[in-house]
Every structure is written in structure tokens, then in C-alpha cells.
Design an enzyme around this catalytic site. Structure first.
Site, short mmCIF file in Angstrom:
data_model
loop_
_atom_site.label_atom_id
_atom_site.label_comp_id
_atom_site.label_asym_id
_atom_site.label_seq_id
_atom_site.Cartn_x
_atom_site.Cartn_y
_atom_site.Cartn_z
N HIS A 120 -66.54 -73.81 -41.98
CA HIS A 120 -67.69 -74.71 -41.99
C HIS A 120 -68.79 -74.15 -41.09
CE1 HIS A 120 -64.57 -77.62 -43.36
NE2 HIS A 120 -65.55 -77.93 -44.20
N HIS A 141 -50.84 -82.39 -39.53
CA HIS A 141 -50.96 -82.51 -38.06
C HIS A 141 -51.38 -81.21 -37.39
CE1 HIS A 141 -47.08 -80.59 -38.31
NE2 HIS A 141 -47.10 -80.38 -37.01
N ARG A 142 -51.32 -80.09 -38.11
CA ARG A 142 -51.76 -78.83 -37.49
C ARG A 142 -53.24 -78.56 -37.73
NH1 ARG A 142 -46.86 -74.49 -38.28
NH2 ARG A 142 -45.78 -75.05 -36.35
N TYR A 166 -63.33 -80.00 -54.76
CA TYR A 166 -62.87 -80.75 -53.59
C TYR A 166 -63.27 -82.23 -53.72
CZ TYR A 166 -62.21 -81.80 -48.60
OH TYR A 166 -61.80 -82.33 -47.41
N SER A 226 -64.07 -87.09 -47.73
CA SER A 226 -65.24 -86.36 -47.24
C SER A 226 -66.49 -86.94 -47.87
CB SER A 226 -65.10 -84.89 -47.65
OG SER A 226 -66.35 -84.26 -47.60
N SER A 227 -67.61 -86.81 -47.14
CA SER A 227 -68.87 -87.36 -47.68
C SER A 227 -69.36 -86.58 -48.90
CB SER A 227 -69.94 -87.35 -46.59
OG SER A 227 -70.13 -86.05 -46.10
N CYS A 228 -68.71 -85.45 -49.23
CA CYS A 228 -69.14 -84.72 -50.44
C CYS A 228 -68.68 -85.42 -51.72
CB CYS A 228 -68.68 -83.27 -50.40
SG CYS A 228 -66.92 -83.07 -50.57
N GLY A 284 -55.87 -83.85 -38.40
CA GLY A 284 -54.52 -84.38 -38.15
C GLY A 284 -54.14 -84.28 -36.68
N ASP A 333 -77.58 -72.97 -50.16
CA ASP A 333 -77.94 -74.04 -49.24
C ASP A 333 -76.99 -75.23 -49.38
OD1 ASP A 333 -80.08 -73.19 -47.71
OD2 ASP A 333 -81.61 -73.93 -49.11
N LYS A 347 -60.87 -85.65 -53.93
CA LYS A 347 -60.97 -86.72 -52.94
C LYS A 347 -61.35 -88.05 -53.59
CE LYS A 347 -59.69 -84.58 -49.26
NZ LYS A 347 -58.42 -85.00 -48.62
N TRP A 382 -76.75 -68.25 -43.29
CA TRP A 382 -76.87 -68.41 -44.75
C TRP A 382 -77.97 -69.40 -45.13
CZ3 TRP A 382 -71.03 -69.20 -46.31
CH2 TRP A 382 -70.33 -68.02 -46.01
O1 GFB Z 1 -70.24 -76.70 -43.40
P1 GFB Z 1 -70.82 -76.05 -44.58
O2 GFB Z 1 -70.27 -74.70 -44.94
O3 GFB Z 1 -70.68 -76.89 -45.89
O4 GFB Z 1 -72.41 -75.93 -44.29
P2 GFB Z 1 -71.46 -78.13 -46.58
C1 GFB Z 1 -73.19 -75.29 -45.21
C2 GFB Z 1 -74.66 -75.31 -44.82
O5 GFB Z 1 -74.87 -74.48 -43.68
C3 GFB Z 1 -75.44 -74.69 -45.96
C4 GFB Z 1 -75.65 -73.35 -44.05
O6 GFB Z 1 -76.76 -75.24 -45.98
C5 GFB Z 1 -75.46 -73.23 -45.57
O7 GFB Z 1 -76.54 -72.53 -46.19
N1 GFB Z 1 -75.18 -72.17 -43.31
C6 GFB Z 1 -75.96 -71.32 -42.57
C7 GFB Z 1 -73.92 -71.69 -43.24
N2 GFB Z 1 -75.25 -70.32 -42.09
C8 GFB Z 1 -73.95 -70.53 -42.46
C9 GFB Z 1 -72.75 -69.81 -42.24
O8 GFB Z 1 -72.72 -68.76 -41.59
N3 GFB Z 1 -71.61 -70.36 -42.77
C10 GFB Z 1 -71.62 -71.51 -43.48
N4 GFB Z 1 -70.47 -71.99 -43.97
N5 GFB Z 1 -72.76 -72.19 -43.75
C11 GFB Z 1 -69.04 -78.74 -47.11
C12 GFB Z 1 -68.22 -78.80 -48.35
O9 GFB Z 1 -70.35 -78.66 -47.52
O10 GFB Z 1 -68.96 -79.91 -46.33
C13 GFB Z 1 -66.86 -79.28 -48.10
O11 GFB Z 1 -68.23 -77.54 -48.98
C14 GFB Z 1 -66.83 -80.48 -47.17
O12 GFB Z 1 -66.27 -79.60 -49.31
C15 GFB Z 1 -67.69 -80.29 -45.95
O13 GFB Z 1 -67.26 -81.61 -47.84
C16 GFB Z 1 -67.76 -81.50 -45.07
O14 GFB Z 1 -71.88 -79.15 -45.57
O15 GFB Z 1 -72.53 -77.64 -47.48
#
Ligand code: GFB
Length: 317
Positions: free
Chosen positions: A180, A12-13, A137, A108-110, A17, A270, A141, A203
Site C-alpha cells: 500500500h 492474526h499475523r 478484491y 474495505s472501502s473499495c 488481525g 492513480d 468483500k 506513482w
Molecule cells: O494504497 P494504494 O496502493 O491503493 O494507494 P488504493 C495508491 C495511490 O497511491 C495511487 C499512489 O493514487 C497511487 O498512484 N502512489 C504513489 C503509490 N506512489 C505509490 C507507490 O509507490 N506505491 C503505491 N502502492 N501507490 C487500494 C486497493 O487502493 O486500497 C485495495 O487496491 C484496498 O484493494 C486498499 O482497498 C485499501 O488506495 O488505490
């Protein structure tokens, strides 16, 4: 939904949640049980069994998880697998032992293969190799949703799952290393704006496509799923709108009013090239998202500023 029932919201935190608790309250549910991490460690089987036996909720929503963005996931697949596996196994088993009638598990959709057909239907589950950056992860799931499916099939428990797309919104984690992409971009652009920096480093290549859903839309989807007498075992929850990471960056930059130039760091991953959920099933049962991405980002930037000013903000784990 019988609002006189007792609901337990695990996690819930967290962003999900807390949104589910808000949605239950909006519905008029008065009996909502929660437990902080200190009060109940869901990776501890004995403690989880004891808590469920003592509290015996009618309905449980499992939104507790170790979560993070691509950086956190790819650096700690073992931790993401073991912690989320334990949380899933302990909550589902302890709930069943305590007679919990209904349980909604959030994934999660992953969970879907890296190169699944797009938009991804629920039937793509286990049809190909997973994305390596979040394999731990995803496996946890998948185990959790299968546990629900099997407890339902083998023992008649009404346990089922939702698989949300990439989420953002109220109460997000603004950790620039492990967070994220959407909250991380908000923090990076806000820091650059207030510091007067010339550049913001993001990134990857900016080319991957992602779908974003506001967490309040997900919370309504949870209530919608809990309203169904005979819900499908597994349903996707997404907005249906895809944007590239580059487009997202422009949207967040505009929403923050930052003028810094974006630099792409291609040495960073990516991740999966595309991850668009097919949410036809849940939509055919009457749910639809209400918060569009531009409005959701504007609201989230305003909430970020308020949270930062009040000190009530998560900047890491
Ligand atoms: O939300 P995110 O970290 O995870 O997004 P995923 C990653 C995408 O954003 C990649 C780009 O294509 C990164 O290259 N990106 C660009 C960045 N700049 C940044 C930045 O500064 N920080 C981050 N984090 N990303 C996650 C899974 O996947 O999705 C989890 O790892 C979960 O398990 C979640 O399922 C919903 O979308 O790639």
C-alpha cells in the site's frame, strides 16, 4: 463484550488481525484462538469446517485476506477475487455450522463505486461501477459482507461487517512493488535517505485523495462494534481526514528526514480519484479515532526502523 468468551481471530499475523489480538488482550480477553496459514488454509473448505467444528469459538473476527496496494491488485484481480471469496465463504459458512454466535467480517472501502458520493455513506453500496484496479478484491468483500447480512437475516446469526478506509501502522507490509502507498513511501524515503539518493520515484500524478486510519484505531472500532447488542449490518470506519497523495508524500518525507526530490511516474495508475468514508454511523454509536496522521506516521517510521534493525519485518508476501 463478555471477555470470558472464546475469540477466534482469523489472520492474526497480518496488520489488522495482530492489532485486533492486541486490543482483545488489552480488554482482558484471555481465550483468543489463532491458527497460522500452515495450520489452517482458509481457502480449503473442508479444513475450515473441521477447524471450526473442533474449536467452536464463541466469536470470530475475520481479518484474514489477500491484500495489497494498487500494484498488487491491478496485476492479479483473479487471485484477489478467488482467494478472498473462498476465505469469506468458508469462514462464514463453517462458523455458522459450528454454532459461532457472533462474527465480525472486515472488508474495505473499495467495495463502493469508483465515483460514489463523498464522503461515501454505507448506502452507496452497489449503486455504480467499481474501480477497475481492485475490482476482484472489492467483489470478494461485497460477497463476504452480503453473506453476513443474509446469514443474519435468514438464520438469525449475529454476523456483521466493518469497512475500513486505507489502513497503516504496526506490522504493515513494506513491499515496494505490491504494498500500500503509505508503507511503500516510508520504505522508499528511508532507502533514499540511507543510500543518499537524489530522487524518490512515486506513482501516478499525486492528485488522488485518500483517507488514512491507524490500525489500532480500527482494532478499537472492531471491539466497539462487537460491544453493540444490535449492530448495523455494515459500518464504515475512517478518520474523516483526506489528504492528497502529494501531501502524504511530503508528510512521509518530513517524518523520515529524507531530502530526496520526488519524481512522479504518471505511467503508473492513480486508481480511484477520491475515497473518503462517511463514518457518521459508527461515530454516532460512540467510536472515534484517536491517532492523528502526523503522530501515526512518526510512530510508524520509528517502528519500521526498529523492525528493520531486528529483522522482524515484512518486505513482501
Ligand atoms: O494504497 P494504494 O496502493 O491503493 O494507494 P488504493 C495508491 C495511490 O497511491 C495511487 C499512489 O493514487 C497511487 O498512484 N502512489 C504513489 C503509490 N506512489 C505509490 C507507490 O509507490 N506505491 C503505491 N502502492 N501507490 C487500494 C486497493 O487502493 O486500497 C485495495 O487496491 C484496498 O484493494 C486498499 O482497498 C485499501 O488506495 O488505490
Amino acid at each position: 463484550m463478555d471477555t470470558t468468551q472464546t475469540f477466534y481471530v482469523a489472520g492474526h499475523r497480518g496488520m489488522v488481525g495482530s492489532a485486533v489480538v492486541r486490543a482483545l488482550r488489552r480488554r482482558g480477553c484471555g481465550r483468543i484462538l489463532t491458527a497460522t496459514h500452515r495450520e489452517l488454509d482458509l481457502t480449503d473448505q473442508a479444513a475450515t469446517r473441521a477447524w471450526f467444528a473442533a474449536n467452536r469459538p464463541d466469536v470470530a473476527v475475520i481479518a484474514a485476506a489477500r491484500v495489497g496496494g494498487i500494484g498488487a491488485n491491478s496485476a492479479a484481480n483473479a487471485t484477489f477475487l478467488i482467494e478472498n471469496l473462498l476465505i469469506a465463504a468458508n469462514t462464514v459458512e463453517a462458523a455458522f455450522r459450528a454454532g459461532v454466535r457472533r462474527l465480525l467480517f472486515l472488508g474495505s472501502s473499495c467495495i463502493y463505486p469508483r465515483l460514489a458520493p463523498q464522503p461515501i455513506p454505507e448506502g452507496a453500496l452497489l449503486s455504480g461501477p467499481l474501480e477497475k484496479t481492485n475490482e476482484g478484491y472489492a467483489l470478494a468483500k461485497i460477497a463476504g459482507l452480503k453473506l453476513c447480512e443474509f446469514y443474519r437475516r435468514d438464520f438469525g446469526a449475529l454476523y456483521h461487517s466493518l469497512m475500513p478506509t486505507n489502513l497503516y501502522g504496526t506490522g504493515d507490509n513494506y513491499d515496494v512493488v505490491g504494498g500500500h502507498v503509505l508503507p511503500t513511501m516510508i520504505r522508499k524515503f528511508e532507502l533514499a535517505r540511507t543510500n543518499g539518493d537524489a530522487f524518490v520515484d512515486l506513482w501516478g500524478t499525486g492528485t488522488p485523495l485518500r483517507e488514512f486510519l491507524h490500525v489500532d484505531d480500527l482494532a478499537e472500532a472492531c471491539l466497539h462494534a462487537l460491544d453493540l447488542d444490535d449492530p448495523p449490518d455494515l459500518m464504515n470506519v475512517g478518520s474523516g481526514r483526506e489528504v492528497s497523495i502529494r501531501q502524504l508524500a511530503e508528510m512521509v518525507r518530513a517524518a523520515t528526514g529524507c531530502r530526496a526530490e520526488i519524481r512522479w511516474d504518471a505511467s503508473k495508475p492513480d486508481g480511484t480519484p477520491r475515497k473518503l468514508c462517511d463514518s457518521t454511523l459508527l461515530r454516532s454509536l460512540g467510536w472515534e479515532p484517536r491517532i492523528d496522521l502526523e503522530a501515526g506516521i512518526a510512530r510508524t517510521v520509528a517502528e519500521y526502523r526498529e523492525a528493520l534493525a531486528s529483522g522482524d519485518i515484512r518486505l513482501g508476501h
